[in-house]
Each structure stands twice: as structure tokens, then as C-alpha cells.
Design an enzyme around this catalytic site. Sequence first.
Site, PDB file in Angstrom:
ATOM      1  N   GLU A  53      41.870 -67.355   8.177  1.00 51.05           N
ATOM      2  CA  GLU A  53      40.429 -67.453   8.436  1.00 51.05           C
ATOM      3  C   GLU A  53      39.986 -68.887   8.668  1.00 51.05           C
ATOM      4  OE1 GLU A  53      38.282 -65.613   5.196  1.00 51.05           O
ATOM      5  OE2 GLU A  53      39.601 -66.453   3.684  1.00 51.05           O
ATOM      6  N   HIS A  99      27.023 -62.459   3.069  1.00 44.53           N
ATOM      7  CA  HIS A  99      27.504 -61.418   2.161  1.00 44.53           C
ATOM      8  C   HIS A  99      26.446 -60.384   1.805  1.00 44.53           C
ATOM      9  CE1 HIS A  99      31.066 -63.926   1.997  1.00 44.53           C
ATOM     10  NE2 HIS A  99      31.645 -62.758   1.870  1.00 44.53           N
ATOM     11  N   CYS A 106      40.358 -57.940   8.699  1.00 42.56           N
ATOM     12  CA  CYS A 106      39.415 -57.357   7.741  1.00 42.56           C
ATOM     13  C   CYS A 106      38.029 -57.983   7.832  1.00 42.56           C
ATOM     14  CB  CYS A 106      39.952 -57.447   6.321  1.00 42.56           C
ATOM     15  SG  CYS A 106      40.190 -59.135   5.760  1.00 42.56           S
ATOM     16  N   ASP A 134      34.926 -65.815   8.642  1.00 44.94           N
ATOM     17  CA  ASP A 134      35.114 -67.249   8.448  1.00 44.94           C
ATOM     18  C   ASP A 134      35.794 -67.896   9.647  1.00 44.94           C
ATOM     19  OD1 ASP A 134      33.920 -68.001   5.998  1.00 44.94           O
ATOM     20  OD2 ASP A 134      35.391 -66.751   4.976  1.00 44.94           O
TER      21      ASP A 134
END
Length: 603
Positions: free
Chosen positions: A441, A199, A512, A465
Site C-alpha cells: 500500500e 474509515h 482488499c 493507501d
Amino acid sequence: MSSQATPTLRLSGIGASPGVAVGHAFILDRKRIRTPKLRLADAEVEPERMRMKTAIDLSDRQLAELKDQITRTEGSDHALILEAHRLMLHDPMLVDEVNRLIVEDRINAEWAVRRTARKIKHLFDNIPDEYFRERRSDVDYVADRIIRNLMGQVVDEDVEVPAEAIVVAHDLPPADAAMMARSGRVAGFVTDLGGQTSHTAIVARARETPAVVGAGRASEQISPGDLVAMDGTRGVVLVNPTEDQLALFREEQRRYLESEQLALATKDQPAVSTDGFRIRLNGNMEFLEEIPSLLAHGAEGIGLYRTEFMFLDRKTAPTEEEHYRAYKQVLEAMGGRPVTIRTLDLGGDKVPGKTKHEKEPNPAMGLRAIRYCLSNRELFRVQLRALLRASVHGNLRLMFPLICGVSELREARSELEACRTALGRAGVPVGKRFPVGIMVETPSAATIADRLAQEADFFSIGTNDLIQYSLAIDRQNREVAYLYRPLHLSVLRMLQGIVDAAKSANIPVSMCGEMAGDPLFTLVLLALGFDELSMTSGQIPVVKRLMRRVSRSEAVEMLQGAMELTTAEEIERFVRTEMDRRFSGGQEGSLLSPVHDPESEPV
Ligand code: PEP
Ligand code: MG
């Protein structure tokens, strides 16, 4: 520092946020302070006890001052925490035990404080209440303060990053990266740890700040003030570069900016292939301040709003009102364009604020995302109520993260409906029904996509993921970053299966994850048949531009060719060659990231 006098050091890491930056290094050292360990002679015992007392008094005065400051600027919630720290300073459990260790074990005060803190934390471990368990970090905080005061170190120094600095850190939590990038003072990030989809990397991309992660021992090898030239596309860091190397970097920077400008010039033209296949390009966002940049880059909606970022730089959870205001703002700013808001994806590498959770043994497979929300119902309801209320202000779509099976989706939906009913009964306006979709995911969701498609209103594939879980690679771990392969045949087959399931059930399908915004994969995604893609703002104009230059039928033909191959290396080579053949002569060439090409020789 002269760039000529010192030999150049070249480090390679993972290009995590594109762009080139040159600046002086600012080393961020957030590692726990080292505790000196000394044995005392008899005559040293009393002075040591006095030293301890002085450090406690000093810590107390500092905390009282901080508390005053914070009460003035941020209100009383944060001040209460500092008051609790002051109480802890005087708690006999701490003070008496430290004095006992000094007297009986004849050890220095720093060591005694550290040992006592460990013992107290151990007591907290065995308390079942989560709130108390979280107080372990407060014990560390107080112990660090006393130790720093014992050692005469500066405390409460706010990290002030000099303008245009390259921030170098061992590890950088996403919240810190966000705060620093937000200040607009940082030219780039270099971290020892991390992978392309951690992240921190995502935050850097969202802020258009070049970043190289997974750079080994960069934080030890780079000294404060060193001149650093970094390339966040190729993952290269040069420390004390020569004039010639600097000139090359600047040229690279110029070319990159030029290609970006070119793409920006046509940002509002839709992504339609030459044979008329239209894909909607949306933006990913973490913070409200990103909205103007998303609109300026031609986002047609929001495909992913990572709401958990609201939690990361604070100690207390946002209230329903704070959630509501944030959602209202984004819905209104997007003026009727679709806004996909994801419910909290806390856990994994996103843990709330400075009150770090007790680490789970395996956070990526632990209590994260929808699991976290279903086990913390009130937290979940606060968000759902705010979303329902905000839905009257625009075109909301809601999506649940990390759904593994139909029961989880049903449970989450039923919680939403319960909140809707309760608000309705209380006379609170909640607007019309809005689409409720899921992130696909996990391999489990991918495998039963046909069943999930019966109960979800749309799919959005989270490849960060999906790839992590299907190829069994921790997305945070640089050691296995080379295995992160979006073009692995298993990933392509899984994507194909998910898209087909969505099409058969007649629901829209989006992507996404970071794969969506990498220009290298644009043709593959066009071929797979996505209705929408969502990415960080800087990627939108480039992907749009590439889409408009090819036909869907040639993309499909290319994908068929690719999927006849077997290894990830073969498929990557094939796709890269096909992309180069089409685009390398043009300006887009320098935007095709070489990150996934293991054979490319950077700079
Ligand atoms: C993903 O997993 O691809 C995704 C978009 O979600 P996040 O990166 O926030 O886990
Ligand atoms: Mg995810």
C-alpha cells in the site's frame, strides 16, 4: 415539518456508502463548547468566585455519580479515570489559578477555566512520557465539564439517536459511526468532511448504511428535524424535498434493492469468468458482528480483518485474552475458510478511543500501522501471541500493514518467531506455521514488490493507501477527493507491476482496498489477474455476478485498450463505456456506481 412549505436545499458530496435513505435529520454536535469571554466589574469578582465554587462542587457530584454507575456496569478500570478527573477538579494548579485570573485579571470564570486548562496542557506537552502527554485530553474533559456547569448546560447526556434518523455531523470519528450504525437505528450519515476511503465511509459500507461524506457545510445548513433524502451512491442530499423528488428517491431505492436481491440470489455461485478464470471473493471486516452478514453475502473467506477497530471505542488496550477470543471466534465461524488477520493499523485516522492522541503534524505519514507496532513492542507482542494461540482454531493468514521495505518485514517476522518460540517454551500450543503476508500500500513496496515477494507468503494490495500515497492525496480531505482516481494510469501500472511480481515469485495476490468492491472496476481487476479480491459484504454478490458474465480474454483486451490512453478522465470514460455496453441493459446497471464519473448528473 412540511416538505412543501420550505424550499428544497440541494447539497452534493461524495457518495461513500451506497443506498438511498429518507429520514429526519439528527445533528450531532461534537464540537468544543464555545467559551464566553467577559470582563468583570469590581463588584462581580466575589460572586464570580462563588459561581466557580458551585460549578466545581456540582462537577464533583456528577463525577462521583458517574463513577458509581460505571463501577456497577463496566468494572473498576473506567472508574479509576473518573476518580482521576475528580482529583483534577480540586487540584490547586487548576482552582488557585482560576481564582487568581478572576481576581487579578477580572475575567469571567468560563474564560479563566479555559485559559488555565491551556496552561496546564502546555505543561503536559513538555513531559517526555507519552502517558502523561495523553492526559492533555483529560484536562479538556474536566474543563469542559466545569464550563458546561457554569453555563447551566446539560452534561453526561448520552447521544440517543432517534430511530430512522439521518445523522448529520461536521466530522464523525470511525468509532462513533460504528457505534451508531451498530445500534441499527441510523438510516444514513451525512458529514461535512471525509473522502470515499476515510474509515468512517468504510464503516458505513460495512454496516450497509448509506453515507454521503465531504458534503461541505451540511451540518450548518441542515437543521434538526429537517426531512432529508440522501443518495449514498451518487453523493446527493436533498433537504426538505418536494413530494415529486421524494417519489424519485423512493423509486431509486426500490431499483437499488431489487438489483441487490437479484445479485443475492446467486451469491453462492463462484466468481468464474465465462472462459474459466476463477477469483476467490473474500470479505473485509472490522467487527465480529459482521461475520453472519459476510457469510450471508457469499464471502469465501476473510481477506482483511481490521483488528485495530477493537481499540477505537475504549480507553484501555485489549488484553491478550480479548484478542485471542476475537480471533478464535472468527476462525471458528469461518469453519476452515481462510481468515486473513491484519496486525494493528493504528495511527493515521484511526486513533484509540476517547483518549485522543496528541495529533501528529502529518498522521498519514506518521507513526502508523507496522511502524507503530514496531515502536510499541509490547502492544505488538500481545497481539502476536494471541494470533499464534488462536491459529489452532482455523485457517489463519497473518498480514502486516504499510510495509515499505524488506527490513520492516524481516523485523516483524522475527518478532512473530520470537513470540512463537517463547510460547513453545512455555508449553502453550501454537499450531502449525501459517502464511505471513504483507499489505502492498505504499509506492515503495510497489516498486520493490519483486524483492518483497521473496520474503512474503502473499500480497494484498491496499489501494486506499496506495492511491493516497502515490497520487499524493489525503484520503480524508474532501478538497482533493476529486483526485482520487483508481484508474489513473500510474495506479494501473503499479497494480500491474505488483501482480506480475507476485506471479513471478509464485505467491498469491489479492486486493482488499475499496477499489476491489466497486463494480465499475470488476473487469479491470479480472484482467489484471488477481487470485482474490476482498470487499465489504454488500459488494460481494454484485461483483461475483458481473465476473460470471464476461470472459477474462475480453477483460484483458479492454484493459489493454484502456492503458493505451493517457489521462484518468479518458481511461474512466473508456472503462465506463465498456461496462455500460455490457451491463447497462441488465439489472446490474443501477449498481454500477457513478461516483467516479465526474460528468454524471446526479438525480
Ligand atoms: C487500504 O489502504 O486499502 C486498506 C485496505 O487498509 P485501510 O483502509 O484500513 O488503511
Ligand atoms: Mg491501508
